[in-house]
Motif scaffolding. Structure first.
Motif, PDB file in Angstrom:
ATOM      1  N   GLU B 163       0.839  -1.198   0.000  1.00 50.95           N
ATOM      2  CA  GLU B 163       0.000   0.000   0.000  1.00 50.95           C
ATOM      3  C   GLU B 163       0.872   1.245   0.000  1.00 50.95           C
ATOM      4  OE1 GLU B 163      -3.409  -0.837   0.071  1.00 50.95           O
ATOM      5  OE2 GLU B 163      -2.451  -2.794  -0.102  1.00 50.95           O
ATOM      6  N   ASP B 164       0.250   2.432  -0.185  1.00 53.14           N
ATOM      7  CA  ASP B 164       1.034   3.667  -0.079  1.00 53.14           C
ATOM      8  C   ASP B 164       1.300   4.021   1.397  1.00 53.14           C
ATOM      9  OD1 ASP B 164      -1.570   4.291   0.474  1.00 53.14           O
ATOM     10  OD2 ASP B 164      -1.508   6.267  -0.467  1.00 53.14           O
ATOM     11  N   TYR B 165       0.588   3.412   2.312  1.00 50.34           N
ATOM     12  CA  TYR B 165       0.819   3.631   3.748  1.00 50.34           C
ATOM     13  C   TYR B 165       2.135   2.965   4.148  1.00 50.34           C
ATOM     14  CZ  TYR B 165      -0.183   3.770   8.774  1.00 50.34           C
ATOM     15  OH  TYR B 165      -0.130   4.013  10.125  1.00 50.34           O
ATOM     16  N   ASN B 166       3.063   3.711   4.706  1.00 48.40           N
ATOM     17  CA  ASN B 166       4.373   3.114   5.030  1.00 48.40           C
ATOM     18  C   ASN B 166       4.833   3.391   6.460  1.00 48.40           C
ATOM     19  OD1 ASN B 166       5.070   5.760   4.898  1.00 48.40           O
ATOM     20  ND2 ASN B 166       6.928   5.447   3.676  1.00 48.40           N
ATOM     21  N   HIS B 167       3.872   3.516   7.371  1.00 49.78           N
ATOM     22  CA  HIS B 167       4.219   3.920   8.733  1.00 49.78           C
ATOM     23  C   HIS B 167       4.334   2.725   9.677  1.00 49.78           C
ATOM     24  CE1 HIS B 167       3.583   8.066   7.508  1.00 49.78           C
ATOM     25  NE2 HIS B 167       2.537   7.613   6.854  1.00 49.78           N
ATOM     26  N   LEU B 168       5.319   1.884   9.425  1.00 51.13           N
ATOM     27  CA  LEU B 168       5.596   0.776  10.347  1.00 51.13           C
ATOM     28  C   LEU B 168       6.170   1.316  11.651  1.00 51.13           C
ATOM     29  CD1 LEU B 168       7.415  -1.735   7.979  1.00 51.13           C
ATOM     30  CD2 LEU B 168       5.197  -2.106   9.062  1.00 51.13           C
ATOM     31  N   SER B 169       5.928   0.623  12.753  1.00 49.90           N
ATOM     32  CA  SER B 169       6.649   0.955  13.983  1.00 49.90           C
ATOM     33  C   SER B 169       8.107   0.545  13.801  1.00 49.90           C
ATOM     34  CB  SER B 169       6.047   0.211  15.178  1.00 49.90           C
ATOM     35  OG  SER B 169       6.423  -1.148  15.140  1.00 49.90           O
ATOM     36  N   VAL B 170       9.002   1.171  14.556  1.00 50.29           N
ATOM     37  CA  VAL B 170      10.423   0.810  14.430  1.00 50.29           C
ATOM     38  C   VAL B 170      10.630  -0.650  14.838  1.00 50.29           C
ATOM     39  CG1 VAL B 170      11.138   1.595  16.745  1.00 50.29           C
ATOM     40  CG2 VAL B 170      12.792   1.591  14.875  1.00 50.29           C
ATOM     41  N   ARG B 171       9.808  -1.152  15.763  1.00 52.60           N
ATOM     42  CA  ARG B 171       9.900  -2.553  16.185  1.00 52.60           C
ATOM     43  C   ARG B 171       9.569  -3.506  15.034  1.00 52.60           C
ATOM     44  NH1 ARG B 171       7.909   0.798  19.674  1.00 52.60           N
ATOM     45  NH2 ARG B 171       5.812   0.734  18.764  1.00 52.60           N
ATOM     46  N   SER B 172       8.508  -3.168  14.288  1.00 56.51           N
ATOM     47  CA  SER B 172       8.131  -4.003  13.139  1.00 56.51           C
ATOM     48  C   SER B 172       9.160  -3.876  12.020  1.00 56.51           C
ATOM     49  CB  SER B 172       6.757  -3.588  12.611  1.00 56.51           C
ATOM     50  OG  SER B 172       5.777  -3.703  13.618  1.00 56.51           O
ATOM     51  N   ALA B 173       9.659  -2.667  11.797  1.00 53.40           N
ATOM     52  CA  ALA B 173      10.647  -2.449  10.732  1.00 53.40           C
ATOM     53  C   ALA B 173      11.916  -3.250  11.019  1.00 53.40           C
ATOM     54  CB  ALA B 173      10.962  -0.968  10.597  1.00 53.40           C
ATOM     55  N   VAL B 174      12.382  -3.223  12.258  1.00 52.49           N
ATOM     56  CA  VAL B 174      13.573  -4.012  12.622  1.00 52.49           C
ATOM     57  C   VAL B 174      13.337  -5.493  12.336  1.00 52.49           C
ATOM     58  CG1 VAL B 174      14.926  -4.870  14.583  1.00 52.49           C
ATOM     59  CG2 VAL B 174      14.489  -2.411  14.361  1.00 52.49           C
ATOM     60  N   ALA B 175      12.173  -6.001  12.749  1.00 53.64           N
ATOM     61  CA  ALA B 175      11.887  -7.430  12.558  1.00 53.64           C
ATOM     62  C   ALA B 175      11.946  -7.793  11.075  1.00 53.64           C
ATOM     63  CB  ALA B 175      10.505  -7.764  13.135  1.00 53.64           C
ATOM     64  N   ILE B 176      11.327  -6.985  10.242  1.00 54.53           N
ATOM     65  CA  ILE B 176      11.275  -7.293   8.800  1.00 54.53           C
ATOM     66  C   ILE B 176      12.656  -7.171   8.165  1.00 54.53           C
ATOM     67  CG2 ILE B 176      10.389  -6.477   6.576  1.00 54.53           C
ATOM     68  CD1 ILE B 176       7.768  -5.738   8.113  1.00 54.53           C
ATOM     69  N   VAL B 177      13.398  -6.122   8.509  1.00 54.26           N
ATOM     70  CA  VAL B 177      14.731  -5.933   7.914  1.00 54.26           C
ATOM     71  C   VAL B 177      15.652  -7.100   8.295  1.00 54.26           C
ATOM     72  CG1 VAL B 177      16.833  -4.520   8.011  1.00 54.26           C
ATOM     73  CG2 VAL B 177      14.611  -3.426   7.650  1.00 54.26           C
ATOM     74  N   LEU B 178      15.634  -7.499   9.565  1.00 57.46           N
ATOM     75  CA  LEU B 178      16.496  -8.617   9.977  1.00 57.46           C
ATOM     76  C   LEU B 178      16.093  -9.904   9.267  1.00 57.46           C
ATOM     77  CD1 LEU B 178      17.024  -8.044  13.810  1.00 57.46           C
ATOM     78  CD2 LEU B 178      18.361  -7.203  11.857  1.00 57.46           C
ATOM     79  N   ASP B 179      14.798 -10.116   9.139  1.00 57.51           N
ATOM     80  CA  ASP B 179      14.324 -11.309   8.429  1.00 57.51           C
ATOM     81  C   ASP B 179      14.780 -11.279   6.974  1.00 57.51           C
ATOM     82  OD1 ASP B 179      12.730 -13.713   8.181  1.00 57.51           O
ATOM     83  OD2 ASP B 179      11.277 -12.512   7.069  1.00 57.51           O
ATOM     84  N   ARG B 180      14.627 -10.129   6.325  1.00 59.40           N
ATOM     85  CA  ARG B 180      14.993 -10.047   4.904  1.00 59.40           C
ATOM     86  C   ARG B 180      16.501 -10.218   4.687  1.00 59.40           C
ATOM     87  NH1 ARG B 180      11.614  -5.399   1.653  1.00 59.40           N
ATOM     88  NH2 ARG B 180       9.504  -6.129   2.145  1.00 59.40           N
ATOM     89  N   ILE B 181      17.296  -9.809   5.660  1.00 56.69           N
ATOM     90  CA  ILE B 181      18.753  -9.929   5.494  1.00 56.69           C
ATOM     91  C   ILE B 181      19.229 -11.358   5.751  1.00 56.69           C
ATOM     92  CG2 ILE B 181      21.012  -9.234   6.446  1.00 56.69           C
ATOM     93  CD1 ILE B 181      19.810  -6.495   6.998  1.00 56.69           C
ATOM     94  N   THR B 182      18.653 -11.995   6.773  1.00 57.08           N
ATOM     95  CA  THR B 182      19.259 -13.248   7.239  1.00 57.08           C
ATOM     96  C   THR B 182      18.489 -14.500   6.891  1.00 57.08           C
ATOM     97  OG1 THR B 182      18.067 -13.251   9.335  1.00 57.08           O
ATOM     98  CG2 THR B 182      20.148 -12.037   9.281  1.00 57.08           C
ATOM     99  N   SER B 183      17.228 -14.342   6.521  1.00 54.69           N
ATOM    100  CA  SER B 183      16.355 -15.516   6.537  1.00 54.69           C
ATOM    101  C   SER B 183      16.640 -16.520   5.439  1.00 54.69           C
ATOM    102  CB  SER B 183      14.906 -15.052   6.419  1.00 54.69           C
ATOM    103  OG  SER B 183      14.105 -16.157   6.226  1.00 54.69           O
ATOM    104  N   ALA B 184      16.408 -17.769   5.791  1.00 49.84           N
ATOM    105  CA  ALA B 184      16.602 -18.884   4.873  1.00 49.84           C
ATOM    106  C   ALA B 184      15.589 -18.868   3.735  1.00 49.84           C
ATOM    107  CB  ALA B 184      16.488 -20.199   5.629  1.00 49.84           C
ATOM    108  N   VAL B 185      14.500 -18.122   3.903  1.00 52.29           N
ATOM    109  CA  VAL B 185      13.494 -18.026   2.840  1.00 52.29           C
ATOM    110  C   VAL B 185      14.154 -17.624   1.525  1.00 52.29           C
ATOM    111  CG1 VAL B 185      11.411 -16.846   2.045  1.00 52.29           C
ATOM    112  CG2 VAL B 185      11.715 -17.346   4.463  1.00 52.29           C
ATOM    113  N   TYR B 186      15.137 -16.755   1.644  1.00 55.53           N
ATOM    114  CA  TYR B 186      15.766 -16.206   0.443  1.00 55.53           C
ATOM    115  C   TYR B 186      16.747 -17.168  -0.173  1.00 55.53           C
ATOM    116  CZ  TYR B 186      13.572 -12.142   2.239  1.00 55.53           C
ATOM    117  OH  TYR B 186      12.642 -11.303   2.716  1.00 55.53           O
ATOM    118  N   LYS B 187      17.001 -18.260   0.518  1.00 52.73           N
ATOM    119  CA  LYS B 187      17.905 -19.266  -0.016  1.00 52.73           C
ATOM    120  C   LYS B 187      17.114 -20.456  -0.547  1.00 52.73           C
ATOM    121  CE  LYS B 187      21.072 -17.467   3.327  1.00 52.73           C
ATOM    122  NZ  LYS B 187      21.162 -17.457   4.781  1.00 52.73           N
ATOM    123  N   GLY B 188      15.816 -20.258  -0.749  1.00 53.02           N
ATOM    124  CA  GLY B 188      14.998 -21.278  -1.403  1.00 53.02           C
ATOM    125  C   GLY B 188      14.618 -22.448  -0.502  1.00 53.02           C
ATOM    126  N   ARG B 189      14.755 -22.256   0.827  1.00 54.00           N
ATOM    127  CA  ARG B 189      14.458 -23.376   1.704  1.00 54.00           C
ATOM    128  C   ARG B 189      12.973 -23.550   1.944  1.00 54.00           C
ATOM    129  NH1 ARG B 189      17.900 -23.195   6.912  1.00 54.00           N
ATOM    130  NH2 ARG B 189      15.815 -23.202   7.797  1.00 54.00           N
TER     131      ARG B 189
END
Lengths: 190, 190
Positions: B163-189
């Motif tokens: 959506e055009d709404y982009n006002h995540l809390s900093v707590r949610s933003a941290v969770a998503i950024v860490l997941d996107r950087i480290t998560s096995a999802v991105y390695k096709g698991r």
């Protein structure tokens, strides 16, 4: 794409002794999850509690941000909170979705535990690419009861971090699950 | 893989009028972010504030959960909070990392705004696959100052919801950024 709905369950959930309890609604669960839900296109965020004083508390919080000084101080917050609907049970949430959509949603429960026959994030993205609405259920306290998992159509696999520590807050878990289901990252855009 | 460090900045950050201010440390930022950081293998979570009373407050919270009744009530919480380090500035955090790692970290600032020359999540995953440690900076209030972005080695692109709404809390933003950087999802698991 299917419509997405989210339910935050305050009863029935487990406590640390595996007993069935009702938890209190917290201010941060109202705000953080409404904001994440608004970023990722959730249709309705159901706060599920049978407790009348809690219901009145949530309504007061929402009302503050949607009128007068709260609204003018932070209109973005007002917008996020507008997707909240308070229901007294999971089944009331199901009825509202069915009325709204003209069909029953697929119910997907979430947990931090590994359980048999959990669906993957890829499978849930496939479901989301079709027509039938999805209702994602998250538990407060120590998580959803076995009955809820048994009655759900699917149980989602836990979020796999890089460590054996898996104690995310429900706010963080919601943010990550919504991102993994809807985000363009998975479509090769970045 | 490079070591990952995270800094939550309480000064200098912006308020809604784009003025430079110091924000208060909140209890939920201590807990939620320590838990996410523990799930995704962060080495240290720096809570950055030059304010002495705030520092004492954070120490009290950590101490409660790491001793006596707090520790025995919830040992998992105690473990999460053990990765917190309180520093009075970004540069003090940099010094600690450099001493620990024997080399300076790459500093990556984050923002909800689109800015010129931001790096993608794929680029940050590539950096993470190498040796040099990474320090991810997140702002409280209305975000990090331009000076912090200018001095950082890279600015990370904002989290793109649906959506055009982009006002995540900093707590949610941290969770998503860490997941996107480290998560096995991105390695096709999954």
């Amino acid at each position: 794409m299917s419509s997405l709905y989210l339910g935050l369950v305050h009863y029935p959930v487990l406590n640390k002794h595996n007993e069935i309890v009702q938890t209190s609604v917290t201010n941060l669960d109202i705000h953080d999850i409404a904001r994440s839900a608004s970023v990722f296109g959730i249709n309705k965020y159901f706060i599920i509690t049978p407790d009348l004083p809690q219901t009145e508390y949530i309504q007061k919080v929402i009302q503050f941000w949607q009128s007068g000084s709260g609204q003018s101080y932070n209109p973005d917050r007002s917008r996020a909170l507008s997707i909240i609907e308070i229901t007294n049970s999971i089944s009331e949430s199901l009825k509202l979705i069915t009325t709204q959509e003209g069909m029953q949603p697929i119910v997907i429960s979430t947990t931090a535990r590994k359980m048999d026959d959990q669906i993957t994030f890829e499978q849930i993205r496939n479901l989301h690419s079709k027509d039938q609405p999805l209702l994602l259920l998250f538990g407060t306290g120590y998580g959803l009861t076995d009955d809820i998992h048994n009655e759900a159509d699917h149980i989602l696999q836990p979020i796999d971090g890089t460590e054996d520590y898996n104690h995310l807050s429900v706010r963080s878990a919601v943010a990550i699950v919504l991102d993994r289901i809807t985000s363009a990252v998975y479509k090769g855009r970045n």
